[in-house]
Design an enzyme around this catalytic site. Sequence first.
Site, PDB file in Angstrom:
ATOM      1  N   HIS A 207       0.968  -1.105   0.102  1.00 15.98           N
ATOM      2  CA  HIS A 207       0.035  -0.074  -0.073  1.00 15.98           C
ATOM      3  C   HIS A 207       0.897   1.086   0.133  1.00 15.98           C
ATOM      4  O   HIS A 207       1.517   1.412   0.895  1.00 15.98           O
ATOM      5  CB  HIS A 207      -0.912   0.030   1.100  1.00 15.98           C
ATOM      6  CG  HIS A 207      -1.813   1.325   1.094  1.00 15.98           C
ATOM      7  ND1 HIS A 207      -3.098   1.036   0.822  1.00 15.98           N
ATOM      8  CD2 HIS A 207      -1.882   2.497   1.752  1.00 15.98           C
ATOM      9  CE1 HIS A 207      -3.679   2.107   0.790  1.00 15.98           C
ATOM     10  NE2 HIS A 207      -3.014   3.036   1.443  1.00 15.98           N
ATOM     11  N   SER A 208       0.729   2.185  -1.050  1.00 12.93           N
ATOM     12  CA  SER A 208       1.509   3.305  -0.981  1.00 12.93           C
ATOM     13  C   SER A 208       0.687   4.373  -0.225  1.00 12.93           C
ATOM     14  O   SER A 208      -0.416   4.246  -0.369  1.00 12.93           O
ATOM     15  CB  SER A 208       1.531   3.606  -2.458  1.00 12.93           C
ATOM     16  OG  SER A 208       2.269   2.882  -3.227  1.00 12.93           O
ATOM     17  N   CYS A 210      -0.907   7.493   1.152  1.00  9.54           N
ATOM     18  CA  CYS A 210      -1.690   8.552   0.551  1.00  9.54           C
ATOM     19  C   CYS A 210      -2.335   9.260   1.707  1.00  9.54           C
ATOM     20  O   CYS A 210      -3.296   8.909   2.311  1.00  9.54           O
ATOM     21  CB  CYS A 210      -2.788   7.836  -0.273  1.00  9.54           C
ATOM     22  SG  CYS A 210      -3.951   8.905  -0.862  1.00  9.54           S
ATOM     23  N   CYS A 221      -9.816   9.867  -4.304  1.00  8.76           N
ATOM     24  CA  CYS A 221      -9.515   8.414  -4.639  1.00  8.76           C
ATOM     25  C   CYS A 221     -10.130   7.618  -3.606  1.00  8.76           C
ATOM     26  O   CYS A 221     -11.164   7.979  -2.806  1.00  8.76           O
ATOM     27  CB  CYS A 221      -8.015   8.732  -4.303  1.00  8.76           C
ATOM     28  SG  CYS A 221      -7.605   8.913  -2.466  1.00  8.76           S
ATOM     29  N   ARG A 250       1.852   8.199  -6.079  1.00 13.55           N
ATOM     30  CA  ARG A 250       2.656   7.270  -7.250  1.00 13.55           C
ATOM     31  C   ARG A 250       4.071   7.375  -7.224  1.00 13.55           C
ATOM     32  O   ARG A 250       4.722   7.404  -8.161  1.00 13.55           O
ATOM     33  CB  ARG A 250       2.061   7.321  -8.539  1.00 13.55           C
ATOM     34  CG  ARG A 250       0.508   6.729  -8.313  1.00 13.55           C
ATOM     35  CD  ARG A 250       0.027   6.376  -9.828  1.00 13.55           C
ATOM     36  NE  ARG A 250      -0.088   7.583 -10.818  1.00 13.55           N
ATOM     37  CZ  ARG A 250      -1.029   8.112 -10.757  1.00 13.55           C
ATOM     38  NH1 ARG A 250      -2.202   8.004 -10.167  1.00 13.55           N
ATOM     39  NH2 ARG A 250      -1.146   9.312 -11.293  1.00 13.55           N
ATOM     40  N   THR A 270      -5.293  12.079 -14.319  1.00 12.45           N
ATOM     41  CA  THR A 270      -4.241  11.932 -13.212  1.00 12.45           C
ATOM     42  C   THR A 270      -3.161  11.635 -14.128  1.00 12.45           C
ATOM     43  O   THR A 270      -1.854  12.221 -13.377  1.00 12.45           O
ATOM     44  CB  THR A 270      -4.584  10.782 -12.170  1.00 12.45           C
ATOM     45  OG1 THR A 270      -3.606  10.877 -11.313  1.00 12.45           O
ATOM     46  CG2 THR A 270      -4.790   9.556 -12.902  1.00 12.45           C
ATOM     47  N   ASP A 282       3.931   6.101 -13.457  1.00 11.00           N
ATOM     48  CA  ASP A 282       3.901   5.629 -12.448  1.00 11.00           C
ATOM     49  C   ASP A 282       5.290   5.542 -12.011  1.00 11.00           C
ATOM     50  O   ASP A 282       6.138   4.857 -12.585  1.00 11.00           O
ATOM     51  CB  ASP A 282       3.424   4.227 -12.162  1.00 11.00           C
ATOM     52  CG  ASP A 282       3.187   3.628 -10.895  1.00 11.00           C
ATOM     53  OD1 ASP A 282       3.974   4.138  -9.708  1.00 11.00           O
ATOM     54  OD2 ASP A 282       2.243   2.555 -10.569  1.00 11.00           O
ATOM     55  N   ARG A 284       6.799   4.967  -9.044  1.00 11.31           N
ATOM     56  CA  ARG A 284       7.104   3.798  -7.978  1.00 11.31           C
ATOM     57  C   ARG A 284       7.854   2.802  -8.263  1.00 11.31           C
ATOM     58  O   ARG A 284       7.952   2.149  -9.553  1.00 11.31           O
ATOM     59  CB  ARG A 284       5.774   3.212  -7.328  1.00 11.31           C
ATOM     60  CG  ARG A 284       5.020   4.220  -6.711  1.00 11.31           C
ATOM     61  CD  ARG A 284       3.683   3.582  -6.121  1.00 11.31           C
ATOM     62  NE  ARG A 284       2.832   3.349  -7.425  1.00 11.31           N
ATOM     63  CZ  ARG A 284       1.548   2.862  -7.226  1.00 11.31           C
ATOM     64  NH1 ARG A 284       0.998   2.764  -5.872  1.00 11.31           N
ATOM     65  NH2 ARG A 284       0.688   2.655  -8.184  1.00 11.31           N
TER      66      ARG A 284
END
Length: 360
Positions: A207-208, A210, A221, A250, A270, A282, A284
């Site tokens: 889980h990034s 946020c 989101c 991201r 986005t 992205d 990441r």
Amino acid sequence: MYQLERAIFDLRRGVPVLITDAEGDRLVRPLEGHHAGELATLLERCGQAPRLVVTRHRLAAAGFHAPSEEVALALGDEGLPEALAEGEIPSHEARLPATPAERVALGMLRRGQLVPVALAATPRAGGEVERLVADGTLLALDAREAEVALANLGRELTRVSEARVPLADAEVTRFILFREGDGMREHLAVVIGEPQAWPEPVPIRLHSACLTGDLFASLLCDCGEQLRNAVRDIHALGGGVLLYLDQEGRGIGMANKLRAIGLQEAGLDTLDADACLGFGHDERGYASAVAMLHQLGIQRVQLLTNNPRKLAALTEAGIEVTKRQAVYGRVNEHNRAYLTTKAGRSGHWLESLLDQDDSA
């Protein structure tokens, strides 16, 4: 590594850095925070007009062809055009492939979560820049060594601290904090249940972070709902691990995420908003997640995700993903366009979620 760390912090403070390379040394500074006085100082130290270094994403968003992943715009003797300072790309500027030193400069700006646009100029031989490097006022680092260090970031983690943290949806939970080798990023392993009682394969989620969604329940989101639903699901499956990764927006950081949201208010989706800033779809990477799993002794997993890139990243790193489980938030009038873009342009597995009515 130490030189790279210091250089990134210097750039974040707006201090120029000298990047050396056989193909040409470059004195670089971020365009972010630029003002005319600093440009005049750069011109005085180098004796020539700088080049503006941008990514192909930013050029493409402006409608121009990029000859390489990183591109240098050869500016005229008059210095930095006002349009460039405001983020536009004039069509008349010569677009050339970036040098190794200029490519590294953009990598450092990304790592520092700055907008990846840099001013770069060749310093005079025997001039003031050499004196400032010699007395420690300015930092010099080798482009090739910095490139290797950037590529290896996130692969070395130190387990720093841990504690029992009971959660509303998983009372037997332990938080373990890991720090990356350069000290700039910290990630959490949220260990749910007792490891000796975990099912095999181990349920996990990447889980990034946020801040807007996880903490403030933003309607733009579904991240906060995904986070809480994942904790609940892992607990129901018998326990496992949620890796809470320091990858806001991201991977572009909070400042750039807010800039991107502003561009979305103007009508961009986005991904196009990120591209206008100079970022890819992205930014990441998952080397840190893999390193955390290795330190936790986890090799076979049931992955809770809707993102094919996460599944591919673990598989390519040798983590066996035996099963995938979806994890959803709710669709609303504010996040439908965002989720539709992720499904249509990034390939996220969200079809069944998007088939729901907003009021469901």
